[in-house]
Structures are given as structure tokens and as C-alpha cells.
Design a protein around this motif. Structure first.
Motif, short mmCIF file in Angstrom:
data_model
loop_
_atom_site.label_atom_id
_atom_site.label_comp_id
_atom_site.label_asym_id
_atom_site.label_seq_id
_atom_site.Cartn_x
_atom_site.Cartn_y
_atom_site.Cartn_z
N LEU A 139 0.82 -1.20 0.00
CA LEU A 139 0.00 0.00 0.00
C LEU A 139 0.86 1.26 0.00
CD1 LEU A 139 -2.97 0.88 0.08
CD2 LEU A 139 -2.82 0.92 2.57
N ASN A 140 1.98 1.22 0.73
CA ASN A 140 2.85 2.38 0.78
C ASN A 140 3.48 2.66 -0.58
OD1 ASN A 140 4.43 4.48 2.03
ND2 ASN A 140 6.16 3.08 2.06
N VAL A 141 3.98 1.60 -1.24
CA VAL A 141 4.56 1.76 -2.58
C VAL A 141 3.49 2.22 -3.56
CG1 VAL A 141 5.76 0.61 -4.48
CG2 VAL A 141 6.33 0.03 -2.11
N ARG A 142 2.26 1.69 -3.39
CA ARG A 142 1.17 2.10 -4.28
C ARG A 142 0.88 3.59 -4.13
NH1 ARG A 142 -2.71 0.98 -7.62
NH2 ARG A 142 -4.78 1.88 -7.41
N SER A 143 0.92 4.11 -2.90
CA SER A 143 0.68 5.54 -2.72
C SER A 143 1.74 6.36 -3.43
CB SER A 143 0.64 5.90 -1.22
OG SER A 143 1.92 5.81 -0.63
N THR A 144 3.00 5.88 -3.39
CA THR A 144 4.07 6.56 -4.12
C THR A 144 3.86 6.45 -5.62
OG1 THR A 144 5.62 6.01 -2.33
CG2 THR A 144 6.58 6.69 -4.43
N PHE A 145 3.43 5.26 -6.08
CA PHE A 145 3.15 5.06 -7.50
C PHE A 145 2.04 6.00 -7.98
CE2 PHE A 145 0.38 2.93 -10.63
CZ PHE A 145 1.25 2.88 -11.71
N ILE A 146 1.01 6.19 -7.15
CA ILE A 146 -0.08 7.09 -7.53
C ILE A 146 0.44 8.52 -7.62
CG2 ILE A 146 -2.30 8.06 -6.80
CD1 ILE A 146 -2.46 5.27 -7.99
N HIS A 147 1.34 8.89 -6.70
CA HIS A 147 1.98 10.20 -6.82
C HIS A 147 2.66 10.34 -8.18
CE1 HIS A 147 1.72 12.51 -3.08
NE2 HIS A 147 1.75 11.37 -2.42
N MET A 148 3.42 9.29 -8.57
CA MET A 148 4.13 9.33 -9.85
C MET A 148 3.14 9.36 -11.03
SD MET A 148 7.27 9.41 -8.97
CE MET A 148 6.53 10.46 -7.69
N LEU A 149 2.07 8.60 -10.91
CA LEU A 149 1.06 8.58 -11.97
C LEU A 149 0.39 9.94 -12.10
CD1 LEU A 149 -0.61 7.07 -14.07
CD2 LEU A 149 -2.11 6.28 -12.23
N SER A 150 0.07 10.55 -10.97
CA SER A 150 -0.55 11.87 -11.01
C SER A 150 0.40 12.89 -11.61
CB SER A 150 -0.97 12.31 -9.60
OG SER A 150 0.15 12.58 -8.78
N ASP A 151 1.70 12.76 -11.30
CA ASP A 151 2.70 13.65 -11.90
C ASP A 151 2.75 13.46 -13.41
OD1 ASP A 151 3.38 14.78 -9.53
OD2 ASP A 151 5.18 13.60 -9.21
N ALA A 152 2.73 12.19 -13.85
CA ALA A 152 2.79 11.91 -15.29
C ALA A 152 1.58 12.49 -16.00
CB ALA A 152 2.89 10.41 -15.53
N LEU A 153 0.39 12.30 -15.41
CA LEU A 153 -0.82 12.84 -16.02
C LEU A 153 -0.80 14.36 -16.02
CD1 LEU A 153 -3.52 10.44 -14.52
CD2 LEU A 153 -2.76 10.56 -16.89
N SER A 154 -0.31 14.92 -14.93
CA SER A 154 -0.18 16.37 -14.88
C SER A 154 0.77 16.88 -15.95
CB SER A 154 0.31 16.79 -13.48
OG SER A 154 0.45 18.19 -13.40
N SER A 155 1.88 16.14 -16.15
CA SER A 155 2.85 16.52 -17.18
C SER A 155 2.24 16.39 -18.58
CB SER A 155 4.10 15.64 -17.08
OG SER A 155 4.78 15.87 -15.87
N VAL A 156 1.42 15.35 -18.78
CA VAL A 156 0.72 15.21 -20.06
C VAL A 156 -0.15 16.44 -20.32
CG1 VAL A 156 -1.08 13.94 -21.29
CG2 VAL A 156 0.73 12.70 -20.11
N ALA A 157 -0.87 16.87 -19.28
CA ALA A 157 -1.72 18.05 -19.42
C ALA A 157 -0.89 19.28 -19.76
CB ALA A 157 -2.50 18.27 -18.12
N VAL A 158 0.25 19.42 -19.09
CA VAL A 158 1.11 20.58 -19.36
C VAL A 158 1.68 20.53 -20.77
CG1 VAL A 158 3.20 21.80 -18.66
CG2 VAL A 158 1.68 20.87 -16.92
N VAL A 159 2.09 19.33 -21.22
CA VAL A 159 2.63 19.18 -22.57
C VAL A 159 1.56 19.54 -23.61
CG1 VAL A 159 3.42 17.51 -24.29
CG2 VAL A 159 4.39 17.48 -22.00
N ILE A 160 0.36 18.98 -23.46
CA ILE A 160 -0.73 19.27 -24.40
C ILE A 160 -1.05 20.77 -24.39
CG2 ILE A 160 -3.18 18.90 -24.89
CD1 ILE A 160 -2.83 16.04 -23.85
N GLY A 161 -1.11 21.32 -23.15
CA GLY A 161 -1.37 22.75 -23.04
C GLY A 161 -0.29 23.57 -23.72
N ALA A 162 0.98 23.15 -23.54
CA ALA A 162 2.10 23.87 -24.15
C ALA A 162 2.02 23.83 -25.67
CB ALA A 162 3.42 23.27 -23.67
N ILE A 163 1.64 22.66 -26.22
CA ILE A 163 1.52 22.53 -27.69
C ILE A 163 0.46 23.49 -28.23
CG2 ILE A 163 0.79 20.98 -29.54
CD1 ILE A 163 2.08 18.68 -27.94
N PHE A 164 -0.71 23.48 -27.58
CA PHE A 164 -1.80 24.33 -28.06
C PHE A 164 -1.51 25.81 -27.83
CE2 PHE A 164 -4.01 20.37 -28.37
CZ PHE A 164 -5.04 20.58 -29.27
#
Length: 299
Positions: A139-164
Motif C-alpha cells: 500500500l505504501n509503494v502504491r501511494s508513491t506510485f499514484i503520486h508518480m502517476l498523477s505527476d505523469a498525467l499532470s505533465s501530459v496536461a502541461v505538454v498538451i497545453g504547451a503545444i496548443f
């Protein structure tokens, strides 16, 4: 789960996220991108969360002693709960910021934002993949993984936003994507927090008590089972203690064999891997499995 490998992954992910955070702060300042700066703050909070998880992971490896007779496994559960709460707060802040951006758009240098956001996205994906292997069983590693996943999704949003923003100056897309990411993170964070809270509250980890009753009473020596407690101590241990009523003529060696047989069957059928039983003759013979305690009423 190989804890030595997990330790190495924690060190790698922590260092990588420190680099991401510094890069996004510098990129945000140079480009004037509020999205990059907010993502950098997001990553900075995640660095703290990763360090917290890493410290808890190291503590959990310590051996049992006179003060911690169960060991230190729950340090990871405490970290998971803390991380979950932090994720919820971050999600709410991101949501509010995204709403505000509809009325307060910022001028952004799209070129710098695009380059830095792509670097951040690649690094976040690498971090996420590094933690994915152990996320299913801890569960502890999963919470860290979710942090990383949220960062990746956030970065995707920033990349898409930057392109547009860079090519078409579509500034309203950035807050829309941020809202979607924050809602996703909030859902995942809520699940982690509730799972960790249930472990800390020693809740029943979805073990069917009727099945427990059927398994224990399938042994002819057992006449009744009562005063049952079932709880998850950590990701690796589901524990149970109970009182059982048995025949008076059972010897100590027969009781020992009975305990072992019941424990093996409970583990095989329900996954309960630490069973403690107390044999009685008449006391509690008519009691139910769950004995009402403080704060409840007797039937």
C-alpha cells in the motif's frame, strides 16, 4: 516483494524527482508559465511524499523488539495514509487553481514551456514505471506510485497545453486538463487513504465471517466459535484470534494439532495467515462470533 530492490527504486525515483522539480521551477520562471510552476510545486510535494514513504519503508525492515513486538510494518501504512491525505489536499488546490485560471489567464512563452514539460513528462514516466512493479503488493509503494502517476498525467496536461499555447494560443485548455487530472488524483487518493485507515482501525479486510464459522465448525472437536477478531496488520499479514469451545477430553497435543489444522485451512481458504485460538469448555458456549463491547448494546 524484494525490499532491497524496492529501496534502490526509492533512491532512484527520489533523485529523479528532485531533478524534475528544479527543472520545472527554472522553466516556469523563464517561460512565465504558471502551469509549469504549479507542476513544480506538485512535484516538490511529491518529493517530500516519496522521502516519507522511503523512510517508512526503511523503518518497516527493522526487526521486532521488546517495544515493537509486532515489528514496524505499519510504518508503511502510516506513510500511505499521510500520502493519501496530502494527495487529496493537492487535488483540491489544483482544482481551485484551474478554476481561477479561467478568469486570470497568463501569457506564456510556449517554446520553453513545451521543452521543459516534455522533459518532465519523460522523467515522470520513468519514475512511474520504476515503482509499478511493487505497487500491487504494498500500500505504501502504491501511494508513491499514484503520486508518480498523477505527476505523469499532470505533465501530459502541461505538454498538451504547451503545444496548443505554442501553436494556437488556446489558453483555456490548460485549466480544463488540470481539472480532469485533479479529479482522477482525488479518486485514487481517497481509495488509498480509506484502505490505510481501515488497516490502522484494524477493520475486517473483507473476510466473510460466515465462512470462518463454517471452516472452524467443520472440525468435529469444535462446538462453537466466539469472541472473533479479524484484522489486517499490514500488506503481508491478515490476523485472527478467537475462542473455541471444545470437548473436555482433548489432550494438549490434540489441541495443538487442532490449532494447526484450523490455521492451515483458514489460510488456504481465506488467506488468514496468522491465527491465534483459545480453547474453552463451557465459558462462552452460547456467545456469538462478535461479542458486543464498549459503545454497543447487548442483544
Amino acid at each position: 516483494m524484494n525490499k532491497d530492490h524496492t529501496t534502490k527504486r526509492y533512491v532512484f525515483v527520489t533523485l529523479l524527482n528532485v531533478i524534475i522539480t528544479i527543472a520545472e521551477f527554472l522553466g516556469g520562471i523563464l517561460s512565465g508559465s504558471l502551469a509549469l510552476l504549479s507542476d513544480a510545486v506538485h512535484n516538490l510535494s511529491d518529493v517530500g511524499a516519496i522521502i516519507l514513504s522511503f523512510v517508512a519503508h526503511l523503518i518497516s525492515r527493522r526487526s521486532r523488539n521488546q517495544r515493537k513486538t509486532f515489528g514496524y510494518d505499519r510504518a508503511e501504512t502510516l506513510a500511505a495514509f499521510t500520502n493519501g491525505v496530502v494527495l487529496i489536499v493537492i487535488s483540491v488546490v489544483l482544482f481551485v487553481e484551474a478554476i481561477q485560471r479561467f478568469w486570470q489567464p497568463e501569457h506564456i512563452h510556449g517554446g520553453i514551456m513545451l521543452v521543459v514539460s516534455i522533459i518532465g513528462l519523460v522523467a515522470n514516466i520513468i519514475s512511474m514505471l520504476a515503482m509499478h512493479h511493487d505497487a500491487k503488493g504494498n500500500l505504501n509503494v502504491r501511494s508513491t506510485f499514484i503520486h508518480m502517476l498523477s505527476d505523469a498525467l499532470s505533465s501530459v496536461a502541461v505538454v498538451i497545453g504547451a503545444i496548443f499555447i505554442y501553436f494556437w494560443n488556446v489558453t483555456w485548455l490548460d485549466p480544463v486538463l488540470t481539472i480532469l487530472v485533479s479529479v482522477f488524483v482525488l479518486h485514487e487518493a481517497y481509495e488509498i487513504t480509506m484502505k490505510a485507515a481501515n488497516v490502522l482501525m484494524e477493520s475486517n479486510p473483507d473476510i466473510d465471517l460466515n465462512s470462518v464459522n463454517d471452516i472452524v465448525l467443520s472440525f468435529p472437536e469444535v462446538k462453537n466459535i466466539h469472541h472473533v477478531h479479524v484484522w489486517r496488520y499490514s500488506d503481508d499479514f491478515i490476523m485472527m484470534d478467537a475462542h473455541i469451545n471444545v470437548d473436555r477430553n482433548l489432550h494438549a497435543d490434540e489441541l495443538e494439532n487442532l490449532y494447526q489444522d484450523i490455521g492451515k485451512k483458514l489460510k488456504a481458504k481465506l488467506g488468514i495467515n496468522h491465527v491465534t485460538l483459545q480453547a474453552e469448555c463451557e465459558r462462552g458456549r452460547n456467545d456469538k462470533m462478535i461479542v458486543p463491547g464498549r459503545g454497543t448494546n447487548e442483544d
